[in-house]
Every structure is written in C-alpha cells, then in structure tokens.
Design an enzyme around this catalytic site. Structure first.
Site, PDB file in Angstrom:
ATOM      1  N   LEU A  35       0.981  -1.333   0.016  1.00  0.00           N
ATOM      2  CA  LEU A  35       0.006   0.129  -0.171  1.00  0.00           C
ATOM      3  C   LEU A  35       1.029   1.346  -0.086  1.00  0.00           C
ATOM      4  CD1 LEU A  35      -3.040   0.591  -0.231  1.00  0.00           C
ATOM      5  CD2 LEU A  35      -3.188   0.668   2.302  1.00  0.00           C
ATOM      6  N   CYS A  36       1.931   1.188   0.694  1.00  0.00           N
ATOM      7  CA  CYS A  36       2.797   2.364   0.732  1.00  0.00           C
ATOM      8  C   CYS A  36       3.394   2.900  -0.457  1.00  0.00           C
ATOM      9  CB  CYS A  36       3.780   2.372   1.813  1.00  0.00           C
ATOM     10  SG  CYS A  36       4.964   1.097   1.571  1.00  0.00           S
ATOM     11  N   THR A  37       3.985   1.666  -1.219  1.00  0.00           N
ATOM     12  CA  THR A  37       4.338   1.938  -2.875  1.00  0.00           C
ATOM     13  C   THR A  37       3.158   2.622  -3.599  1.00  0.00           C
ATOM     14  OG1 THR A  37       5.718  -0.052  -2.577  1.00  0.00           O
ATOM     15  CG2 THR A  37       4.991   0.736  -4.724  1.00  0.00           C
ATOM     16  N   HIS A  96       2.483   6.253  -2.048  1.00  0.00           N
ATOM     17  CA  HIS A  96       3.422   7.324  -2.064  1.00  0.00           C
ATOM     18  C   HIS A  96       4.623   7.234  -2.909  1.00  0.00           C
ATOM     19  CE1 HIS A  96       1.716   8.627   1.595  1.00  0.00           C
ATOM     20  NE2 HIS A  96       1.831   7.287   2.039  1.00  0.00           N
TER      21      HIS A  96
END
Lengths: 432, 546
Positions: free
Chosen positions: A209-211, A214
């Site tokens: 999810l962070c990839t 962001h």
C-alpha cells in the site's frame, strides 16, 4: 435405458476398453460389456463450462461417456470466444452450462449432457455423491478447494480406519494459465488432495500500500492507486457503485485517472489493456493449452472408468513456451492435512488474544478464506455460537472478547465455516 | 511485455480486441497480425487434423485448406467432433468444413478432394501458398514425397499422429528464427560488473552520507550495489570485481552502509524500514554473476549465415540484424543493453531516473546497431523497420534459431547414437514408441492395414509380424544388438491399440501440435526440435532431436 448405441462408431474406444494387454490396469477385466457398463452406470460431473469445460464435454462425449452433468454459474462473454468453442457471438449473455450442454447434445448422438446454471455451493453432499467421477475445470482456487472438501467429506472409513473404497469418488483437476497447465488425479482418502498441496499454488501478486500511495514506480502501481484509493474517494458512478471490471465506462475512467497519475510521476506503460488486466485479474488463455489439459483429464476419466490403463499418479505439469515440456510426479499427502488427514489440526494461540485476532490468525495459518461462523461445544455438550457473519449484530461483541473471557479452555475443539469448506471443520485450541 | 511498442494504440478492431484479448496478452497485436495473414494446409481431416484446425481457427488463423480424398466412416464419427451422421460416405474434407468455419467467421477455408499423391505430382506449386503444412494419417510413401517437395520450397511440415494412448509429432523446418522467445525466467540485465559511464556518473554523484535516513531508506538497491562495488574497488583495486567467493565480504560492505541509517534527531520518525538494503543483500547472488553472452546467442553470432553475410542473397532481416549485433559485440564485448529494470523498493523519482538512464543507453546501442545494418545494405534494399530493430535489441539475449533435419536426412542418416543411448538408458524409454511407430508404418506398407486393426479375437496374431518389422527398423537404425532385448510388451500393446483413435488422445496431441503451428507462424516462442512422443498412460512427453 436405450444405451445399446453400439454402432461401429465406438469400435475404437472399445478396442481400448475391451482388449486385454500388458499395460492395462491390474483390475482390468476382459469383457465386451465394458463400454455398455460405462455408458449405463458412470455418471460424470464437469465443474466449470469455460475453456477447460467446453473441451471436457466434447472429450468425454467422444470418449464414450453418456451421462454427463455440467455446473457453471457464469454467462458467456466476448473474450470467451477465442477458446470456448461451444459458444458463438450470438450466445453472449446466455448461461454457459446450458449453451454448452445444448451444443454437445445436438452434435453428438446419444449423449445426455445435463446443465446446472448455478453455483457449486447450491448443491449438497447428496447431489455430489451421485457421481462416479468429478472433473474440475475451474479458474478459482477457492472453488477447487470447496469441491475437494466436498468430495473428501464423502469418504467413509471402516472400523479399522481403512477407507471404504465404495465411497471414493475420483476427482480429476485441471488448470491452465497461458501456455502452462497441470492435471492431477485425486483419490480422496488415498492420494494427496488439493489441500495437501496448497503450496503448489503461487501466491497472488499484491503491491504494498505504501508503494501505491507514496512511491509508485510501475504502471500497475498507478492503476492500483486508482482502484484502491481514488475510486472509493471519488465514487465516479454513484455512492454505492463499486468497480465493475466488465463495464467499459468504469475501465475508461480508471484508465484516464491512471494515466494522470502516471504522467505525474513520469511513468510509462499505462495502456487500456493493462488496466483491464489489473482490475479484472485477467489470466491469458489460448485454445491449444486448454485443449491439452482437458484432453489429459478426459483420458484419465476413461482410464478410471474402464481400467484400460493405469491412471496418472498423480500430478502432471505441462509447458509449451520453449519446446514442449511435460512430466508427471507423485505428489505426497500431507499427514496433517486439514481436509483429508484424520487428525484434528492443533492451533496454538495465547488465551489473551481476542476472537477477532484468533480468526485472522486462523485465516493465514490454515489458509481459510472469509470465516463465516465459529462455534464450539460447551462443557454441557451444547453448541455455542461464538461468532456468525449471518448474525453479525447479535454476535459482534464477542469479536473483542479474549478467548479466556469467552471461557474457552486449552484443548477445546472449535468449529469453523469458511468459503473453502462446504461443511464445518474442526480445530483444537492449544494455549501458549 | 515491453513498453513503447505496445504503448501505441492497437491496430486491431474493437471487436477483435474483445474476442482475442486473452491471447493478445501472450503474442501481442503483431503476433496476431502474422496469424491472420497465414494460410495453413491440412492433409487429412482426421480427428487429430480437425482438432488442430479448431485450435487455429479459434485464435484467428487467416485461412486453411484441407486435402483429403477419403470418405467419412463410422470410425470417423466416433472420434471427430466436426462430423455428423449425415456426412457418412461423403468426402471427409468437405464434410468438416461447415462446423469448422462456423467457429470463427473471420477465417476462410477450402478443400481439395483429390488424392495427395496426384496433387504432389501434378500441381506441386499448390503448396507454395502455405506458411506450413500439417499432415496426419499419411503413409510412409506419401510422407517421402510430401516432405521432399516442401523441403525444396522451404515450407515447414508438421507430421502429427496418434494411436491408442500414444501421440507423435515431427517438425520439419530448415531454419526457423525467433526474436521473441519469451523465456520464463530471464535474468535482469543490470551490468553491475560493467556500468556504463552515465550510470557510473549518476551513482558517483549520489552522496549517501549526506542523505536523511528516510532518503537512504529509499535508495534503489541497484545504486546500493554499485556503491558497494566502488567501496570494493577502493579496497581491492580498480580492476577488481567481487566474485561469488567474495559474497560474504561484499555483503558486509552493504551491511555497514545499512548500519549508517540512524534515527532522526527529533526522534519522531519511526526507525525506517531497510527494505531496499534487504533487497540489495538478496540480489548479491545474481549481481555477482558476470554479465555474459548466452551460449545460444554466441552460436547465432558464429552461424554460417553471417560468416560471411551475403547481402545480395534473399537473406532474412533477422540475419542482417545478427550481423549488426556481431559488429557491436566485436566492438564492445557485450550485448546491447536491454534497457528495462525490475521493480525495486525506491522513491519514484530515483527509480524513474535510473530507468531513464538505462533506456537512453539502450537507445544508443539500438542506433549503433541500426547504423551498422544500414551501412552494409545496398540502397535498393530497405533495412529492417525501427520497431523490429528495437524488438531485436531488447531480445538480444533471447534470440533462438531452430533447425530441424529433413525427413530425408532422418531416413538416410538416422541419429543412431541418440537412439542407442536412449534404448540403453531404460527399458521403458519413450524411444520404444518411436521405433514401434516406424515399424507400424512398415507393417502397413506390407499388409495395407495397421497392426491389430482387425477383429478382437485376432489382434494378437499381428504381434509376430510387427516384431519382425521392429527388428528391421532396429537394423536400419544400426541397433540390431538390442533387438532381442526390445520389450515385447510394447509390441503387444501396439497390437492391442489396433490403430484406434481415442478422441482425448487425439485432442491432446492436436493441442500441442497447433501451438507449434502458431509458433512457426508468429515467430514467437520456441518450437520443438524435432520429434515428440506423448504417452497418455504416464502423462509424459519426450522430445528427441532425430
């Protein structure tokens, strides 16, 4: 039963079923009745009427099977037409099972294909027990496991713990992906089942999810951003409308937004085709590979029904990307298999964990999907519902209680219902 | 699939995109167009033959022509999906047409009802219109005539057969080139042991010590590895490069860099993930493998077709590009850079920057090879299109050339060594089936029927003559010494089969064969070389280069 359809058309099949030879199965009996017996008494179930299913129906009918049932809950789509040859453009929108059955029945004299336009879960053990052979041509692991659990649950054990072979329904399972495929023969209770070898299935690709949020780098990250984060925010087609991968308007919206995101980060490669592929989890497919795998499955069915030769023992892999490669190996049973071993699986857990935590842990530990119910038996012997999705309002408070607070003790048996099991399965608590 | 070529809008119609979506993801629009321009000839509308056509019609082969002079029999009805009772006693090729064509209205088809031998003798040029000829159920004699003709025309031939539980495929093609072989497990082309100047400059300009913990935690592992190599060179000399034996030492350099990630002064930031460093450590195994040109590609570069290259002959663009590639390799000692990177944990900007560096360098290499090709061509001859050149360079490490011996060569100088080796390996080698298949054809030539193709009571009496046929085959293959140990079971089993065609076995071998046709037509993926034996009992396949 007008099954004496013994025109010369079945001569070739009869040579293989009725002539003895050095490579027949040890149980082979030389008889000129074998084909008639097969046509009169062997009822085959084909699960799935798609790429593999269409081929299976054709193959089984021309191999001499007369009584064939087929289940499929889907309707025909345009993208099916490159390989599901029982369907035409005019059939788009119609139920697959019914269209396929009608086609085969009209093309091949004497066969009776009975369609079931519904989910596999709509039938119970009594239905499945009616078949002598079940063949799966599914594109979902969950559905495979469900059928596997159903078939394994039908096996009875005699007093000494031996399998009552009259309750074994052979399960033949085929799968394809692009130019790769596999076929396996499962004799429930005797050979490894689907659950025994779950790790043969590669895990699904999921981007962190962070990839996605962001640090996107690939076009796929941009598409997932739109699917997971942007759509729920913007709800472009209405508050309650979730993504419909078959709606070109939805895909176009996602495509445009993905391109915007990609442009922002100078990422190349977002195409409409890629967007569809990611949103719909599309698996590439061609006629040839499906033909190969379905053919092996149908050959196995004939071998099992007539003992004309030994069946595959027990897992074949096939790949024709580089040359043609195929080999068969003997997969092993898992002695602690949740489905087919006769041992109760122990689950270790701290008694101070909540029920919710326990359920999530179970899902990853023993590969359950979407636990719908969890029950147990109290010391008085009565059934206690700990949580039930169906009765969410009445049971949700239990989710935040600890196992200790729920009065569960070490060694207690807990029963679970999930998407991969037609029936309850039982595990044993082991407090740590 | 690579970008930029595929970024352009599809030249195929909306309908075709819809219908063929699942296969376009495998061979692309350009592969599909090759398929749609191709014409295939099928000899004999047997069950195997029609199933092969089905598997070509569904994906959209341009057209087909069936050559079949036989009449439909009950046996045909028993195993052929494209016939019905009304076809009994009519021409078999004509009878299957309607049910075949209705599966895909884009495909056109025709048929010839005259005998194959007449066609070969009287109108041999008929075959020149086809991209490939597929032959099923033909006799030895027909095979000799057909294969000689097609070899002369440089048209590939695919022989496909089945009997009982056994299937057989033989591909004959003098030369087949493949740019897009689509290997399942390709190694990334990172060039850690030979970074190009712009890459080295980029890495040198990055000061890891000046980065915040967060920035350091987002440095792509590729940069980390290159930085670690710089440290190595400082310690061991500029010409030195770590090898597999230096793995642990090299990993310690990386670990040291990792330990330099300190929490920020204000303490608010969580201790950062070191995922990129974990990736770097994992990548050490492959990173230390020296960049090298695969053996298969070296062989292609040394192929007689380009040593020397005859520019004025009708040489395929493939060889022109191989020649240009050879020039490049001679000058630089390596293949052109592939230009693509695997995903790696990183902030977007750093990753895209790296990607752009690799793409630019790859672009320079493509131009260099393009110039080399352009220089050698006479002005009258147009060179390969830039999209072809791009595809070629991107796939330089995956080029393949397949050459299958002719039937004539197989007959006149059989691969006795291989056959003897296989026979000695195991009593149950699949080569046994190959021997029996040849023997069965000899049996047919003598008795005008196949072994066991008789009443149920008498098939065993064919064992003895088939055994003799096996002996003479083994003798022709210079394997007489093993004639006595040839397992008799196989001979009995073949007689049991009695030339039976089981539909599911036919369907299996047809699925396999059809994909070989698609490989030949699209020039994507790698065809088999050259003889395939399928055993439906053991569910296994063996391929022999005979």
């Amino acid at each position: 039963m007008a099954t004496r359809d013994h025109g010369r058309r079945w001569n070739d099949v009869r040579k293989l079923c009725e002539r003895s030879g050095p490579m027949t199965h040890p149980d082979f009996v030389e008889s000129d009745e074998t084909l008639s017996l097969m046509r009169d008494h062997v009822r085959v179930l084909v699960v799935g009427s798609g790429g593999l299913g269409c081929e299976l129906l054709k193959n089984l009918a021309l191999n001499g099977f007369r009584d064939i049932h087929v289940i499929d809950m889907d309707t025909i789509e345009f993208s099916n037409l490159n390989r599901q040859f029982l369907f035409r453009a005019a059939d788009v929108g119609k139920p697959k099972a019914e269209t396929a059955a009608a086609f085969v029945n009209s093309r091949i004299n004497g066969v009776k294909v009975t369609p079931h336009y519904c989910k596999i879960q709509d039938f119970d053990a009594e239905f499945y027990a009616n078949f002598q052979i079940i063949i799966c041509g599914l594109d979902s692991i969950v559905a495979r496991r469900w059928i596997n659990n159903m078939v394994c649950s039908l096996v009875n054990y005699e007093d000494e713990g031996n399998v009552d072979s009259s309750t074994i329904i052979p399960l033949i399972d085929g799968g394809t992906e692009g130019f790769k495929g596999n076929c396996r023969v499962i004799l429930p209770g005797l050979t490894p089942c689907i659950e025994c070898t779950l790790d043969l299935y590669p895990p699904q690709v999921n981007y962190p999810l962070c990839t996605i949020a962001h640090t996107p780098r690939l076009p796929e990250h941009c598409i997932e951003y739109v699917r997971i984060l942007l759509w729920p925010q913007e709800l472009p087609f209405g508050d309650k409308t979730s993504i419909d991968g078959d709606d070109p308007q939805h895909i176009t919206w996602i495509f445009n937004k993905s391109v915007e995101r990609a442009t922002e980060y100078s990422i190349q490669g977002v195409t409409y085709r890629l967007v569809q592929g990611v949103i719909k989890h599309i698996v590439p497919a061609v006629a040839s590979t499906n033909a190969v795998i379905a053919a092996q499955c149908a050959t196995e069915a004939l071998k099992i029904a007539t003992c004309a030769a030994k069946p595959l023992n027990n897992y074949m892999v096939f790949n024709h990307t580089d040359g043609v490669y195929s080999y068969a190996f003997e997969a092993e049973r898992n002695p602690n298999c949740l489905t087919c071993s006769r041992t109760v699986t122990k689950v270790s857990m701290e008694s101070c964990q909540t029920l919710q935590y326990f359920m999530e842990h179970l899902e990853s530990l023993i590969n359950l999907r979407n636990i719908k119910a969890i029950t147990t038996t109290n010391c008085q012997g009565s059934n206690v519902t700990l949580y039930m999705q169906h009765l969410h309002e009445q049971t949700k408070t239990n989710l935040q209680l600890t196992l200790m607070e729920l009065k569960l003790i070490n060694g207690q048996h807990v029963n679970l219902m999930d998407d991969t099991n037609p029936d309850l399965i039982t595990v044993q608590l082991s407090f740590i | 699939m690579s970008d930029s070529i595929e970024n352009s809008p599809s030249p195929l119609s909306v309908e075709k995109n819809r219908k063929y979506d699942r296969q376009l993801r495998l061979w692309g629009d350009h592969g599909q167009m090759r398929l749609e321009c191709a014409s295939v000839c099928l000899i004999n509308a047997t069950a195997v033959g029609t199933e092969i056509l089905k598997n070509l019609i569904l994906p959209g082969i341009g057209s087909f022509c069936i050559v079949d002079s036989s009449m439909v029999t009950d046996d045909d009805l028993g195993c052929n999906f494209f016939l019905d009772k009304e076809s009994l006693k009519l021409n078999r090729g004509k009878s299957v047409m309607r049910y075949l064509l209705e599966m895909n209205e884009e495909v056109t088809g025709s048929c010839e009802t005259g005998p194959l031998e007449s066609l070969i003798a009287e109108t041999p040029k008929f075959f020149r219109t086809f991209k490939i000829v597929v032959a099923t159920g033909i006799t030895d004699r027909e095979l000799q005539l057909l294969s000689a003709l097609l070899w002369g025309y440089n048209i590939p031939l695919l022989v496909v057969d089945c009997c009982g539980f056994i299937g057989y495929i033989r591909l004959v093609t003098e030369e087949h080139t493949v740019i897009e072989s689509h290997p399942d497990n390709a190694i990334d082309d990172l060039r850690i042991d030979s970074p190009f100047p712009e890459l080295q400059e980029h890495v040198d300009n990055l000061d890891l010590r000046a980065m915040s913990s967060s920035e350091l935690g987002h440095v792509p592992y590729l940069v980390i590895l290159l930085k670690a190599v710089s440290v190595w060179k400082e310690n061991h000399g500029m010409e030195s490069f770590p090898r597999m034996k230096d793995k642990q030492q090299f990993k310690s350099i990386i670990k040291l860099m990792m330990d330099n990630i300190k929490p920020t002064l204000n303490g608010n930031e969580n201790s950062p993930e070191k995922e990129n460093f974990e990736e770097a450590l994992k990548a050490v195994n492959t990173a230390l493998v020296p960049t090298k040109i695969p053996n298969e590609v070296m062989e292609i570069l040394n192929d007689h077709k380009v040593n020397p290259l005859d520019v004025n002959a009708k040489v395929d663009d493939f060889w022109l590009m191989v020649y240009g590639l050879g020039q490049f390799v001679r000058r630089h000692g390596c293949l052109p850079l592939r230009g693509s990177l695997p995903d790696m944990f990183s902030d977007s900007r750093s990753y895209i920057q790296l990607q752009q560096l690799y793409r630019k360098e790859a672009g320079r290499h493509i131009n260099e090879i393009g110039s080399a090709v352009g220089d050698l061509l006479p002005s009258s001859r147009p060179g390969p299109q830039s999209s072809s050149l791009q595809l070629f360079c991107r796939n330089a490490a995956f080029l393949r050339v397949v050459r299958c011996r002719s039937i004539q060569e197989e007959t006149d100088s059989p691969n006795c060594q291989l056959i003897r080796y296989e026979l000695n390996q195991s009593i149950d080698s699949s080569i046994n089936w190959y021997i029996i298949y040849l023997a069965a054809n000899r049996f047919y030539a003598e008795y005008s029927r196949y072994p066991g193709d008789c009443a149920n009571g008498s098939y065993e009496s064919d064992v003895s003559p088939l055994r003799s046929a096996v002996r003479s085959v083994l003798s022709a293959l210079q394997c007489s010494t093993v004639a006595n140990s040839f397992p008799d079971d196989y001979i009995h089993e073949w007689c049991r089969y009695g030339n039976s065609k089981l539909h599911s076995v036919a369907s299996f071998i047809a699925g396999t064969a059809a994909q070989e046709v698609i490989k030949i037509v699209t020039h994507q993926f790698v065809p088999l070389n050259n003889t395939l034996i399928y055993n439906a009992i053991t569910a296994s396949i063996d391929v022999y280069q005979l």
